[in-house]
Design a protein around this motif. Structure first.
Motif, PDB file in Angstrom:
ATOM      1  N   ASP A   9       0.814  -1.199   0.000  1.00 21.04           N
ATOM      2  CA  ASP A   9       0.000   0.000   0.000  1.00 21.04           C
ATOM      3  C   ASP A   9       0.853   1.256   0.000  1.00 21.04           C
ATOM      4  OD1 ASP A   9       1.020  -0.391   2.526  1.00 21.04           O
ATOM      5  OD2 ASP A   9      -0.739   0.423   3.558  1.00 21.04           O
ATOM      6  N   ARG A  10       2.150   1.119  -0.160  1.00 20.00           N
ATOM      7  CA  ARG A  10       3.070   2.246  -0.144  1.00 20.00           C
ATOM      8  C   ARG A  10       3.379   2.691  -1.569  1.00 20.00           C
ATOM      9  NH1 ARG A  10       4.211   4.871   4.424  1.00 20.00           N
ATOM     10  NH2 ARG A  10       6.477   4.856   4.233  1.00 20.00           N
ATOM     11  N   VAL A  11       3.616   3.983  -1.712  1.00 15.80           N
ATOM     12  CA  VAL A  11       3.829   4.576  -3.036  1.00 15.80           C
ATOM     13  C   VAL A  11       5.083   5.441  -2.997  1.00 15.80           C
ATOM     14  CG1 VAL A  11       2.846   6.053  -4.835  1.00 15.80           C
ATOM     15  CG2 VAL A  11       1.339   4.617  -3.420  1.00 15.80           C
ATOM     16  N   ALA A  12       5.932   5.304  -4.017  1.00 17.85           N
ATOM     17  CA  ALA A  12       7.165   6.087  -4.088  1.00 17.85           C
ATOM     18  C   ALA A  12       7.267   6.815  -5.426  1.00 17.85           C
ATOM     19  CB  ALA A  12       8.388   5.194  -3.905  1.00 17.85           C
ATOM     20  N   ILE A  13       7.782   8.027  -5.367  1.00 22.61           N
ATOM     21  CA  ILE A  13       8.200   8.758  -6.560  1.00 22.61           C
ATOM     22  C   ILE A  13       9.714   8.728  -6.599  1.00 22.61           C
ATOM     23  CG2 ILE A  13       8.350  11.025  -7.672  1.00 22.61           C
ATOM     24  CD1 ILE A  13       5.634  11.693  -6.423  1.00 22.61           C
ATOM     25  N   VAL A  14      10.289   8.346  -7.734  1.00 19.70           N
ATOM     26  CA  VAL A  14      11.739   8.343  -7.911  1.00 19.70           C
ATOM     27  C   VAL A  14      12.066   9.194  -9.123  1.00 19.70           C
ATOM     28  CG1 VAL A  14      13.819   6.962  -8.264  1.00 19.70           C
ATOM     29  CG2 VAL A  14      11.904   6.019  -6.931  1.00 19.70           C
ATOM     30  N   THR A  15      12.636  10.381  -8.902  1.00 16.11           N
ATOM     31  CA  THR A  15      13.074  11.185 -10.035  1.00 16.11           C
ATOM     32  C   THR A  15      14.390  10.625 -10.561  1.00 16.11           C
ATOM     33  OG1 THR A  15      14.402  12.794  -8.791  1.00 16.11           O
ATOM     34  CG2 THR A  15      12.027  13.208  -8.937  1.00 16.11           C
ATOM     35  N   GLY A  16      14.672  10.897 -11.827  1.00 13.74           N
ATOM     36  CA  GLY A  16      15.877  10.312 -12.418  1.00 13.74           C
ATOM     37  C   GLY A  16      15.816   8.802 -12.455  1.00 13.74           C
ATOM     38  N   GLY A  17      14.617   8.267 -12.580  1.00 12.05           N
ATOM     39  CA  GLY A  17      14.420   6.824 -12.451  1.00 12.05           C
ATOM     40  C   GLY A  17      14.680   6.015 -13.693  1.00 12.05           C
ATOM     41  N   MET A  68       4.038  15.123 -11.370  1.00 10.69           N
ATOM     42  CA  MET A  68       4.490  13.811 -10.886  1.00 10.69           C
ATOM     43  C   MET A  68       3.700  13.388  -9.656  1.00 10.69           C
ATOM     44  SD  MET A  68       8.640  13.852 -11.148  1.00 10.69           S
ATOM     45  CE  MET A  68       9.492  14.054 -12.715  1.00 10.69           C
ATOM     46  N   PHE A  69       3.527  14.329  -8.728  1.00  9.10           N
ATOM     47  CA  PHE A  69       2.763  14.023  -7.522  1.00  9.10           C
ATOM     48  C   PHE A  69       1.290  13.799  -7.862  1.00  9.10           C
ATOM     49  CE2 PHE A  69       6.597  15.492  -5.650  1.00  9.10           C
ATOM     50  CZ  PHE A  69       6.627  15.004  -4.350  1.00  9.10           C
ATOM     51  N   ASP A  70       0.774  14.575  -8.815  1.00 12.61           N
ATOM     52  CA  ASP A  70      -0.608  14.359  -9.254  1.00 12.61           C
ATOM     53  C   ASP A  70      -0.776  12.948  -9.806  1.00 12.61           C
ATOM     54  OD1 ASP A  70      -1.226  16.984  -8.574  1.00 12.61           O
ATOM     55  OD2 ASP A  70      -1.100  17.726 -10.639  1.00 12.61           O
ATOM     56  N   THR A  71       0.216  12.497 -10.587  1.00  9.05           N
ATOM     57  CA  THR A  71       0.165  11.147 -11.149  1.00  9.05           C
ATOM     58  C   THR A  71       0.135  10.096 -10.051  1.00  9.05           C
ATOM     59  OG1 THR A  71       1.319  11.804 -13.175  1.00  9.05           O
ATOM     60  CG2 THR A  71       1.402   9.468 -12.582  1.00  9.05           C
ATOM     61  N   ALA A  72       0.992  10.262  -9.045  1.00 11.50           N
ATOM     62  CA  ALA A  72       1.024   9.301  -7.940  1.00 11.50           C
ATOM     63  C   ALA A  72      -0.314   9.259  -7.210  1.00 11.50           C
ATOM     64  CB  ALA A  72       2.144   9.661  -6.968  1.00 11.50           C
ATOM     65  N   GLU A  73      -0.888  10.414  -6.973  1.00 12.65           N
ATOM     66  CA  GLU A  73      -2.156  10.466  -6.245  1.00 12.65           C
ATOM     67  C   GLU A  73      -3.310   9.923  -7.089  1.00 12.65           C
ATOM     68  OE1 GLU A  73      -2.373  14.545  -5.068  1.00 12.65           O
ATOM     69  OE2 GLU A  73      -0.993  14.281  -3.379  1.00 12.65           O
ATOM     70  N   ARG A  74      -3.273  10.211  -8.387  1.00 13.17           N
ATOM     71  CA  ARG A  74      -4.344   9.731  -9.268  1.00 13.17           C
ATOM     72  C   ARG A  74      -4.269   8.215  -9.456  1.00 13.17           C
ATOM     73  NH1 ARG A  74      -2.993  12.487 -13.190  1.00 13.17           N
ATOM     74  NH2 ARG A  74      -1.841  10.925 -14.385  1.00 13.17           N
ATOM     75  N   GLU A  75      -3.052   7.702  -9.654  1.00 13.97           N
ATOM     76  CA  GLU A  75      -2.886   6.281  -9.954  1.00 13.97           C
ATOM     77  C   GLU A  75      -2.935   5.403  -8.711  1.00 13.97           C
ATOM     78  OE1 GLU A  75      -2.667   4.878 -12.947  1.00 13.97           O
ATOM     79  OE2 GLU A  75      -2.849   6.805 -13.979  1.00 13.97           O
ATOM     80  N   TYR A  76      -2.379   5.908  -7.580  1.00 16.14           N
ATOM     81  CA  TYR A  76      -2.178   5.044  -6.419  1.00 16.14           C
ATOM     82  C   TYR A  76      -2.716   5.606  -5.109  1.00 16.14           C
ATOM     83  CZ  TYR A  76       1.068   3.017  -9.800  1.00 16.14           C
ATOM     84  OH  TYR A  76       1.622   2.466 -10.930  1.00 16.14           O
ATOM     85  N   GLY A  77      -3.271   6.801  -5.148  1.00 16.31           N
ATOM     86  CA  GLY A  77      -3.935   7.328  -3.966  1.00 16.31           C
ATOM     87  C   GLY A  77      -3.119   8.217  -3.056  1.00 16.31           C
ATOM     88  N   GLY A  78      -1.819   8.362  -3.296  1.00 14.62           N
ATOM     89  CA  GLY A  78      -0.991   9.213  -2.444  1.00 14.62           C
ATOM     90  C   GLY A  78       0.478   8.930  -2.639  1.00 14.62           C
ATOM     91  N   VAL A  79       1.307   9.553  -1.789  1.00 14.78           N
ATOM     92  CA  VAL A  79       2.758   9.399  -1.873  1.00 14.78           C
ATOM     93  C   VAL A  79       3.308   9.188  -0.463  1.00 14.78           C
ATOM     94  CG1 VAL A  79       4.935  10.390  -2.678  1.00 14.78           C
ATOM     95  CG2 VAL A  79       2.796  11.032  -3.809  1.00 14.78           C
TER      96      VAL A  79
END
Length: 247
Positions: free
Chosen positions: A7-15, A75-86
């Motif tokens: 249930d955890r979500v991560a954003i990785v820039t330069g990924g 990027m944060f919008d994508t995380a929240e839209r796809e997975y519910g948060g960051v």
């Protein structure tokens, strides 16, 4: 997959490459859904997503220049839209231009500061506003900062700013269950590090750590995984020099 963190979500820039790529893959293995940030190399970012999905994980890409706050916000919008948060943000995107100060093109300096300093602030601004608790923000510096190597003036100056920012951010988040740390790798066998270096230079740098080898992207990804995980959550406001003991 490790179901403890599904249930955890991560954003990785330069990924899409190097340390960012290894980090995205490692966090996916640990059960995170991952937003794979990239600047220009969409093809490589897509490959990272495909590899994560082949292993049963969840991932999407989000492209653009991290010095543009609108891109970072998306990027944060994508995380929240796809997975519910960051829950974790790993800012691995960076720029390195090498030259002695007397020969440094100031346009290269501007670009380095734009990505490495402005980009860090853009990512941090969104992270401190939108991370869920318990959350983690991991930034990146370099062991070049204390080593003071010639030709690294612009790069080291930009990363010195990141190191100065780290404990300030941690203190500004007082009262929230969100940690802020910076990882400062030593010589690490990535394309960014190896580009333009002779075999002799690489061999010499590999001898600097007492362990007498270059770090790997996976070494650094493991350090990040510790910091964003439950076992590393008491570490806060620190610069962790993952360099095999150089300094």
């Amino acid at each position: 997959m490790d179901t403890r963190t599904t249930d955890r979500v991560a954003i990785v820039t330069g990924g899409s490459r190097g340390i960012g790529r290894a980090t995205a893959l490692r966090l996916a293995e640990d059960g995170y859904a991952v937003v794979v940030g990239y600047s220009t190399n969409e093809t490589e970012a897509d490959k990272v997503v495909a590899r994560i999905e082949e292993r049963g994980g969840r991932a999407v890409t989000a492209g653009g220049d991290v010095s543009d706050e609108a891109v970072v916000r998306a990027m944060f919008d994508t995380a929240e839209r796809e997975y519910g948060g960051v829950d974790a943000v790993v800012h691995a995107a960076g720029q390195m231009r090498l030259a002695p100060v007397a020969e440094l093109d100031l346009d290269d300096l501007d670009r380095t500061l734009d990505v490495n300093v402005r980009g860090t602030f853009a990512v941090a601004r969104q992270a401190v506003r939108r991370l869920r608790e318990p959350g983690s923000l991991v930034l990146f510096s370099t062991t070049v900062v204390p080593l003071s190597l010639p030709t690294y003036g612009a790069y080291a100056a930009s990363k010195g700013a990141v190191e100065a920012l780290t404990p300030i951010l941690a203190k500004e988040l007082r009262g929230r269950d969100v940690t802020v740390n910076t990882v400062a790798p030593g010589p690490t066998a990535t394309d960014l590090f190896l580009d333009g270096k002779s075999e002799e230079q690489v061999a010499s740098l590999a001898k600097l750590p007492p362990l007498e080898r270059l770090g790997t992207a996976e070494d650094i990804a493991a350090t990040v995984a510790f910091l964003v995980g439950a076992d590393g959550h008491w570490v806060n406001g620190q610069v962790l020099r993952a360099n095999g003991g150089i300094i």
